[in-house]
Scaffold this active site. Structure first.
Site, PDB file in Angstrom:
ATOM      1  N   GLY A 161       0.251  -3.504  39.096  1.00 15.66           N
ATOM      2  CA  GLY A 161      -0.367  -3.170  40.382  1.00 15.66           C
ATOM      3  C   GLY A 161       0.552  -2.292  41.205  1.00 15.66           C
TER       4      GLY A 161
ATOM      5  CG  ASP B 267       4.886 -10.204  43.224  1.00 13.01           C
ATOM      6  OD1 ASP B 267       3.730 -10.590  43.465  1.00 13.01           O
ATOM      7  OD2 ASP B 267       5.182  -8.995  43.056  1.00 13.01           O
TER       8      ASP B 267
ATOM      9  CD  GLU C 205      -1.338   4.408   4.266  1.00 11.52           C
ATOM     10  OE1 GLU C 205      -2.533   4.691   4.473  1.00 11.52           O
ATOM     11  OE2 GLU C 205      -0.671   4.899   3.344  1.00 11.52           O
TER      12      GLU C 205
ATOM     13  CE  LYS D  52      -4.016   2.121   2.163  1.00 11.81           C
ATOM     14  NZ  LYS D  52      -3.574   3.475   1.822  1.00 11.81           N
TER      15      LYS D  52
END
Length: 655
Positions: A522, A485, A187, A49
């Site tokens: 979080g 964590d 594009e 395109k």
């Protein structure tokens, strides 16, 4: 039909049988329909395109005329292309193509094309020709595309100037083509039915798949600083509704050059009006003056997405367009590909479908209750969640591949009851696959998501959070990563989290382990340590526990390795418990079922000091970031080869 020639040079042969007649004075171009995905079947041909101006070229007795898509004669503006067409060995013809300027890398550059026209320096403009509609008295439009292009290729091989070029088609699958086009900053691509005739106007015989949303807008006004006599702060964008009324669609900063700004203001002064043409004008701001215009100036912008209210998010200005009338500018509809066929939307526009209270289709999946609000803080709807998971799929899927899932569903929104789900529970989710039962004995089959359809299907089931195991099928007995964590005391300042993450990296580096960082979406961070799959679950979890205890011993005033709120007062708990068999952690790019609906975002260690909170990235910002990244923040993750050694165990005090 034999051969035709003007008697000077090689003629072009055509085996096509069509009616001879008078050369049309004007032919309107065939236009492509925007689709949500590529058809998997069918006889399709794909081309680049081009980012330029669509041009229709008429040649009669060696004299060329070049028209815009709306029939304006631009021959005088592109003399080099006209001369190249004059030299073709034909009596008469109609060609369809795109005028572009190529940058140093060979990519179409729309701004360079605009500048070429503005400066009347058009020597660098080239025309890529992709269709031939008429040749030497023969109307070819009823012939299939493949036959027309075979004839066009033969004609273009005789071209003596590189000002006109044949637009190649590509045999690769469209998904790979779109990915390549996006990497090259193009594009997108155009798909065309190889067996279809040429039809003026828009149809689903031609489709377009874009790298990002992009279209024309009409300028209904602009703003400038309060009391200023000159300048442009932002353009007020609009699109026409089906009844002809003008809808306000957001604003964009144009970043004009001084020359372009002067040209725009000159045009704007000629179409000034006292009252707004928008039926829903923007709310005025005290520090700005609003100047209203007749909706005649057309600009092109790219943007992230349409909001449910009909405005564009994060628009980027590209150029003023002179080849399209303002009256023709409306929101470009996107149609769904169903059963491998593009299907025209019944409502006639994306906005009407998006605003409907009933179900819509996204990625081929029927989405029920799309306007249900999931988060009262942000107003995020179920449709926005589905669109996010569809948009982020290409980046999220590598981290989900063959990895068992644990899902958090919020059918009534995040303030309602949340459901934790690991199995299908008799409800089939499109695209989600069950693993063989023997991989998880004495349990229902585990689920995996390996496609965009699966992510859309999960979001349709109101799945907000996607958690995953630390192992991938079929070997679920050997984890391929450790996750720490960092869970802070809520009273701690954010600077403590930044310092804690940095200290964790230092310790892991000293042990000899490469680590990667992501926000939790979080309160904090997840630190991911990839492993080759040599150790089992018990050994891996024991090592993770050893690392946590070692860090808590070295920096006791900052860290705790003991679970429970009383043990992390003023500290950060290093949660190592996510490293057991069957335990899970929220996946990269997953949304969180918390107010604000933050996203768990992979980031580089170099970015650590720039992060302001664990839920900094929203759905919109996440997609915008991924589309603009030039370098993967987790570069090297998939190439990392490391395991837990005896020396590493000794370093953290394990026997």
């Amino acid at each position: 039909m034999g051969r035709w020639s003007r008697g000077r040079g090689k003629a072009v042969a055509s085996p096509l049988q069509s009616e001879e007649g008078a050369l049309p004075l004007l032919i309107s171009p065939q236009l492509a329909t925007l689709v949500d995905r590529a058809p998997k079947g069918g006889d399709w041909s794909y081309e680049v395109k081009f980012d330029g101006y669509r041009v229709m070229t008429r040649i009669e007795r060696g004299i060329t005329q070049i028209f815009t898509r709306n029939g304006h004669d631009w021959t005088a503006r592109m003399p080099r292309i006209a001369d190249a067409c004059n030299a073709l060995q034909v009596d008469d013809a109609w060609l369809d193509g795109e005028a572009v300027v190529l940058d140093s890398g060979g990519r179409p550059d729309f701004n360079a094309l605009q500048n070429a026209f503005d400066r009347r320096s058009t020597a660098d403009i080239v025309m890529f020709v992709f269709d031939i509609l008429w040749l030497n008295g023969v109307d070819l439009r009823e012939q299939p595309l493949r036959s027309r292009r075979a004839l066009l290729r033969e004609l273009m091989e005789q071209a003596t100037s590189d000002a006109i070029r044949f637009s190649e088609d590509f045999p690769q699958d469209p998904v790979s083509l779109v990915a390549s086009a996006c990497k090259m900053k193009l594009e997108g691509i155009i798909g065309k039915r190889a067996d279809a005739p040429y039809r003026s106007g828009r149809s689903t015989d031609w489709i377009k798949l874009k790298c990002q949303a992009r279209q024309e807008f009409v300028v209904g006004g602009f703003t400038r600083a309060k009391g200023a006599r000159a300048g442009v702060q932002s353009l007020l964008l609009g699109v026409h509704e089906k009844d002809g009324s003008l809808r306000y669609a957001g604003s964009v900063r144009p970043y004009f050059s001084s020359r372009a700004a002067s040209a725009f203001l000159t045009r704007a002064d000629s179409v000034r009006r006292e009252a707004t043409a928008f039926y829903n004008p923007p709310k005025p701001e005290k520090e700005r003056d609003y100047l209203w215009l007749d909706p005649s100036i057309v600009v092109e912008c790219s943007f992230l997405e349409w909001t449910p209210g009909g405005e564009v998010r994060h628009p980027v200005f590209h150029a003023v367009r002179d080849d399209k009338p303002g009256s023709a500018v409306s929101e470009e509809p996107m149609v769904t590909v169903e059963c491998d066929e593009p299907v025209e939307a019944d409502a006639g526009s994306t906005r009407e479908v998006a605003g409907a209270k009933g179900a819509v289709k996204i990625g081929g999946i029927r989405i029920t209750n799309p306007q249900r609000v999931l988060d009262e803080v942000t107003g995020h709807t179920k449709r926005e969640l589905v669109e996010y998971y569809s948009a982020i799929a290409e980046w999220a899927l590598p981290y989900l591949h063959n990895r068992p899932l644990a899902l958090v569903r919020a059918p009534e929104g995040i303030k309602g009851e949340l459901f934790f789900q690991k199995h299908s529970e008799r409800a089939r989710i499109p695209g989600v696959v069950e693993l063989p039962p023997e991989l998880h004995p004495r349990h229902p089959p585990l689920l995996v998501a390996g496609s965009e359809q699966a992510l859309v299907g999960l979001a349709q089931m109101s799945v907000i959070e996607i958690h995953t195991w630390n192992a991938v099928a079929p070997d679920l007995e050997h984890p391929d990563r450790i996750i720490f964590d960092l869970d802070p005391d809520p009273a701690l300042p954010w600077t403590a989290m930044l310092e804690a993450a940095s200290l964790m990296k230092v310790v892991l580096d000293e042990i000899g382990l490469h680590s990667f960082l992501k926000t939790s979406g979080g309160k904090g961070f997840h630190i991911v340590v990839p492993l080759t799959r040599r150790q089992g679950w018990s050994e891996t979890k024991a090592f993770a526990h050893g690392v946590a205890k070692h860090i808590a011993h070295v920096v006791p005033q900052r860290f705790s390795a003991v679970l429970g709120p009383k043990n992390r007062v003023g500290k950060i708990f290093i949660d190592y418990l996510r490293n057991s068999r069957g335990a899970s952690t929220v996946a990269a790019f997953s949304v969180r079922a918390r107010p604000g609906m933050g996203v768990s975002m992979p980031v580089s260690w170099d970015e650590l000091g720039e992060i302001s909170r664990g839920d900094e990235w929203t759905m919109t910002k996440t997609v915008e970031r991924q589309r603009s990244l030039k370098k993967d923040p987790w570069q090297g993750y998939w190439q990392t080869r490391q395991g837990i050694t005896a020396a590493m165990r000794r370093a953290v005090g394990l026997a």
